[in-house]
Design a protein around this motif. Structure first.
Motif, PDB file in Angstrom:
ATOM      1  N   ALA A  98       0.858  -1.188   0.000  1.00 30.05           N
ATOM      2  CA  ALA A  98       0.000   0.000   0.000  1.00 30.05           C
ATOM      3  C   ALA A  98       0.896   1.239   0.000  1.00 30.05           C
ATOM      4  O   ALA A  98       1.905   1.280   0.699  1.00 30.05           O
ATOM      5  N   TYR A  99       0.510   2.238  -0.802  1.00 29.07           N
ATOM      6  CA  TYR A  99       1.304   3.471  -0.857  1.00 29.07           C
ATOM      7  C   TYR A  99       0.388   4.678  -1.002  1.00 29.07           C
ATOM      8  O   TYR A  99      -0.778   4.567  -1.390  1.00 29.07           O
ATOM      9  N   ARG A 100       0.948   5.828  -0.655  1.00 34.09           N
ATOM     10  CA  ARG A 100       0.245   7.104  -0.819  1.00 34.09           C
ATOM     11  C   ARG A 100       1.117   7.993  -1.692  1.00 34.09           C
ATOM     12  O   ARG A 100       2.297   8.197  -1.419  1.00 34.09           O
ATOM     13  N   LEU A 101       0.517   8.516  -2.747  1.00 29.03           N
ATOM     14  CA  LEU A 101       1.187   9.436  -3.660  1.00 29.03           C
ATOM     15  C   LEU A 101       0.490  10.777  -3.541  1.00 29.03           C
ATOM     16  O   LEU A 101      -0.718  10.872  -3.722  1.00 29.03           O
ATOM     17  N   SER A 102       1.248  11.807  -3.174  1.00 27.50           N
ATOM     18  CA  SER A 102       0.646  13.127  -3.012  1.00 27.50           C
ATOM     19  C   SER A 102       1.415  14.152  -3.839  1.00 27.50           C
ATOM     20  O   SER A 102       2.598  13.989  -4.124  1.00 27.50           O
ATOM     21  N   ALA A 103       0.706  15.227  -4.217  1.00 27.13           N
ATOM     22  CA  ALA A 103       1.288  16.259  -5.072  1.00 27.13           C
ATOM     23  C   ALA A 103       1.095  17.631  -4.453  1.00 27.13           C
ATOM     24  O   ALA A 103       0.069  17.904  -3.839  1.00 27.13           O
ATOM     25  N   LYS A 104       2.097  18.459  -4.610  1.00 26.67           N
ATOM     26  CA  LYS A 104       1.987  19.888  -4.295  1.00 26.67           C
ATOM     27  C   LYS A 104       2.330  20.635  -5.572  1.00 26.67           C
ATOM     28  O   LYS A 104       3.484  20.976  -5.828  1.00 26.67           O
ATOM     29  N   ILE A 105       1.311  20.819  -6.396  1.00 28.57           N
ATOM     30  CA  ILE A 105       1.483  21.485  -7.681  1.00 28.57           C
ATOM     31  C   ILE A 105       0.736  22.815  -7.594  1.00 28.57           C
ATOM     32  O   ILE A 105      -0.454  22.851  -7.330  1.00 28.57           O
ATOM     33  N   HIS A 106       1.446  23.898  -7.800  1.00 28.82           N
ATOM     34  CA  HIS A 106       0.867  25.232  -7.612  1.00 28.82           C
ATOM     35  C   HIS A 106       0.342  25.816  -8.908  1.00 28.82           C
ATOM     36  O   HIS A 106      -0.434  26.757  -8.890  1.00 28.82           O
ATOM     37  N   GLN A 107       0.764  25.303 -10.026  1.00 32.97           N
ATOM     38  CA  GLN A 107       0.317  25.840 -11.305  1.00 32.97           C
ATOM     39  C   GLN A 107      -0.814  24.992 -11.854  1.00 32.97           C
ATOM     40  O   GLN A 107      -1.143  23.940 -11.315  1.00 32.97           O
ATOM     41  N   ASP A 108      -1.381  25.453 -12.966  1.00 33.91           N
ATOM     42  CA  ASP A 108      -2.463  24.719 -13.613  1.00 33.91           C
ATOM     43  C   ASP A 108      -1.860  23.666 -14.540  1.00 33.91           C
ATOM     44  O   ASP A 108      -1.956  23.749 -15.757  1.00 33.91           O
ATOM     45  N   LEU A 109      -1.206  22.685 -13.920  1.00 30.44           N
ATOM     46  CA  LEU A 109      -0.533  21.624 -14.656  1.00 30.44           C
ATOM     47  C   LEU A 109      -0.966  20.273 -14.116  1.00 30.44           C
ATOM     48  O   LEU A 109      -1.350  20.156 -12.960  1.00 30.44           O
ATOM     49  N   ASP A 110      -0.881  19.264 -14.950  1.00 28.70           N
ATOM     50  CA  ASP A 110      -1.052  17.889 -14.503  1.00 28.70           C
ATOM     51  C   ASP A 110       0.315  17.221 -14.591  1.00 28.70           C
ATOM     52  O   ASP A 110       1.103  17.501 -15.494  1.00 28.70           O
ATOM     53  N   VAL A 111       0.595  16.346 -13.644  1.00 31.88           N
ATOM     54  CA  VAL A 111       1.849  15.612 -13.643  1.00 31.88           C
ATOM     55  C   VAL A 111       1.524  14.129 -13.721  1.00 31.88           C
ATOM     56  O   VAL A 111       0.737  13.612 -12.935  1.00 31.88           O
ATOM     57  N   GLY A 112       2.128  13.466 -14.689  1.00 28.56           N
ATOM     58  CA  GLY A 112       1.957  12.029 -14.846  1.00 28.56           C
ATOM     59  C   GLY A 112       3.192  11.318 -14.318  1.00 28.56           C
ATOM     60  O   GLY A 112       4.305  11.790 -14.497  1.00 28.56           O
ATOM     61  N   THR A 113       2.976  10.204 -13.651  1.00 29.32           N
ATOM     62  CA  THR A 113       4.109   9.436 -13.132  1.00 29.32           C
ATOM     63  C   THR A 113       3.722   7.979 -13.002  1.00 29.32           C
ATOM     64  O   THR A 113       2.535   7.625 -13.045  1.00 29.32           O
ATOM     65  N   GLN A 114       4.730   7.145 -12.849  1.00 29.36           N
ATOM     66  CA  GLN A 114       4.517   5.725 -12.601  1.00 29.36           C
ATOM     67  C   GLN A 114       5.147   5.364 -11.265  1.00 29.36           C
ATOM     68  O   GLN A 114       6.210   5.879 -10.920  1.00 29.36           O
ATOM     69  N   HIS A 177       9.616   3.548  -5.953  1.00 29.94           N
ATOM     70  CA  HIS A 177      10.116   4.804  -6.518  1.00 29.94           C
ATOM     71  C   HIS A 177       9.202   5.263  -7.655  1.00 29.94           C
ATOM     72  O   HIS A 177       8.388   4.497  -8.176  1.00 29.94           O
ATOM     73  N   LEU A 178       9.365   6.546  -8.002  1.00 31.03           N
ATOM     74  CA  LEU A 178       8.621   7.121  -9.117  1.00 31.03           C
ATOM     75  C   LEU A 178       9.434   6.927 -10.383  1.00 31.03           C
ATOM     76  O   LEU A 178      10.652   7.075 -10.388  1.00 31.03           O
ATOM     77  N   ASN A 179       8.735   6.617 -11.458  1.00 31.69           N
ATOM     78  CA  ASN A 179       9.391   6.344 -12.727  1.00 31.69           C
ATOM     79  C   ASN A 179       8.688   7.133 -13.825  1.00 31.69           C
ATOM     80  O   ASN A 179       7.471   7.244 -13.823  1.00 31.69           O
ATOM     81  N   LYS A 180       9.433   7.694 -14.763  1.00 35.31           N
ATOM     82  CA  LYS A 180       8.873   8.412 -15.916  1.00 35.31           C
ATOM     83  C   LYS A 180       7.920   9.531 -15.505  1.00 35.31           C
ATOM     84  O   LYS A 180       6.777   9.588 -15.953  1.00 35.31           O
ATOM     85  N   THR A 181       8.375  10.435 -14.677  1.00 37.28           N
ATOM     86  CA  THR A 181       7.552  11.574 -14.269  1.00 37.28           C
ATOM     87  C   THR A 181       7.635  12.658 -15.330  1.00 37.28           C
ATOM     88  O   THR A 181       8.720  13.009 -15.783  1.00 37.28           O
ATOM     89  N   GLU A 182       6.464  13.193 -15.738  1.00 35.98           N
ATOM     90  CA  GLU A 182       6.458  14.244 -16.756  1.00 35.98           C
ATOM     91  C   GLU A 182       5.266  15.174 -16.558  1.00 35.98           C
ATOM     92  O   GLU A 182       4.238  14.794 -16.022  1.00 35.98           O
ATOM     93  N   ILE A 183       5.456  16.416 -17.011  1.00 35.05           N
ATOM     94  CA  ILE A 183       4.385  17.410 -16.957  1.00 35.05           C
ATOM     95  C   ILE A 183       3.514  17.219 -18.198  1.00 35.05           C
ATOM     96  O   ILE A 183       4.021  17.095 -19.313  1.00 35.05           O
ATOM     97  N   ILE A 184       2.216  17.170 -17.993  1.00 33.80           N
ATOM     98  CA  ILE A 184       1.274  16.975 -19.091  1.00 33.80           C
ATOM     99  C   ILE A 184       0.616  18.313 -19.392  1.00 33.80           C
ATOM    100  O   ILE A 184      -0.077  18.884 -18.544  1.00 33.80           O
ATOM    101  N   LEU A 185       0.839  18.820 -20.594  1.00 33.94           N
ATOM    102  CA  LEU A 185       0.284  20.107 -20.983  1.00 33.94           C
ATOM    103  C   LEU A 185      -1.052  19.921 -21.691  1.00 33.94           C
ATOM    104  O   LEU A 185      -1.264  18.916 -22.359  1.00 33.94           O
ATOM    105  N   GLY A 186      -1.924  20.902 -21.539  1.00 32.65           N
ATOM    106  CA  GLY A 186      -3.163  20.922 -22.279  1.00 32.65           C
ATOM    107  C   GLY A 186      -4.186  19.898 -21.851  1.00 32.65           C
ATOM    108  O   GLY A 186      -5.031  19.510 -22.649  1.00 32.65           O
ATOM    109  N   SER A 187      -4.123  19.429 -20.615  1.00 37.35           N
ATOM    110  CA  SER A 187      -5.118  18.471 -20.171  1.00 37.35           C
ATOM    111  C   SER A 187      -6.387  19.206 -19.760  1.00 37.35           C
ATOM    112  O   SER A 187      -6.344  20.301 -19.224  1.00 37.35           O
ATOM    113  N   ALA A 188      -7.506  18.593 -19.992  1.00 42.26           N
ATOM    114  CA  ALA A 188      -8.805  19.224 -19.663  1.00 42.26           C
ATOM    115  C   ALA A 188      -9.145  18.949 -18.216  1.00 42.26           C
ATOM    116  O   ALA A 188      -9.000  17.849 -17.730  1.00 42.26           O
ATOM    117  N   ASN A 189      -9.604  19.957 -17.498  1.00 44.54           N
ATOM    118  CA  ASN A 189      -9.993  19.807 -16.099  1.00 44.54           C
ATOM    119  C   ASN A 189     -11.447  20.178 -15.905  1.00 44.54           C
ATOM    120  O   ASN A 189     -11.975  21.022 -16.450  1.00 44.54           O
TER     121      ASN A 189
END
Length: 189
Positions: A98-114, A177-189
């Motif tokens: 079991a794991y918890r993944l949390s984000a502190k993203i201040h901009q209007d961005l989505d972050v994808g990770t594995q 660990h986190l693998n292949k982390t990237e910022i996703i642009l233009g995602s719809a919210n």
């Protein structure tokens, strides 16, 4: 006769000295730029006056990040379950992490990770051998936005040979660990 032999030896010595001198000075007299040397200089970022440093074009347009963006991954628990055969020997074990993944993203961005987890299982056979098995999970893909938090699980599978006759198993180590982390642009919210 002795004079002819001495003369022959001195002519061989003279030929040898001429050959050594030619070999000694030939590389510096006739040296051309070496392609291997140029490649090595280019790869190590050392350039002579005739090299032009090329600036590679970026594959993706840079995203300006004004505040610190962060992802955090915490292992919150683990559960080991093993299946047994008719003789009470373990056929295999599944480790649910079991794991918890949390984000502190201040901009209007989505972050994808594995998320990928590795585990070490310490086990004992009926013959008294103490062995280790290390396995890796399949990656779990997540997309996070702003202050998202995801609680999820991964399973790491261990299979044993029937010849091992495993009678006891316990978790030796878990690494996620986190693998292949990237910022996703233009995602719809």
């Amino acid at each position: 006769m002795a004079g002819a032999a001495r003369e022959k030896k001195s002519s061989y010595l003279l030929y040898f000295l001429v050959l050594v001198l030619l070999l000694w000075f030939t590389p510096s007299l006739f040296a051309l730029p070496s392609p291997t040397r140029d490649v090595l200089l280019h790869n190590s970022e050392l350039h002579t006056h005739f090299h032009q440093k090329t600036t590679p074009e970026p594959l993706h347009k840079p995203v300006e990040v004004k505040q610190k963006e962060s992802l955090r991954l915490d292992v919150t628990g683990a559960s080991l379950s093993c299946t047994e055969d008719d003789c009470s020997h373990h056929r295999g074990c599944n480790l649910e992490i079991a794991y918890r993944l949390s984000a502190k993203i201040h901009q209007d961005l989505d972050v994808g990770t594995q998320v990928v987890c590795e585990a070490v299982l310490d086990y004992t056979t009926s013959h008294g051998y103490h062995l280790k098995s290390e396995r890796c999970s399949s990656p779990a893909t997540h997309i996070l936005h702003h202050q998202d938090r995801i609680d999820s699980t991964l399973v790491v599978e261990f299979q044993f040979s029937p010849y091992e006759q495993v009678i006891d198993a316990e978790v030796g180590a878990i690494r996620c660990h986190l693998n292949k982390t990237e910022i996703i642009l233009g995602s719809a919210n």
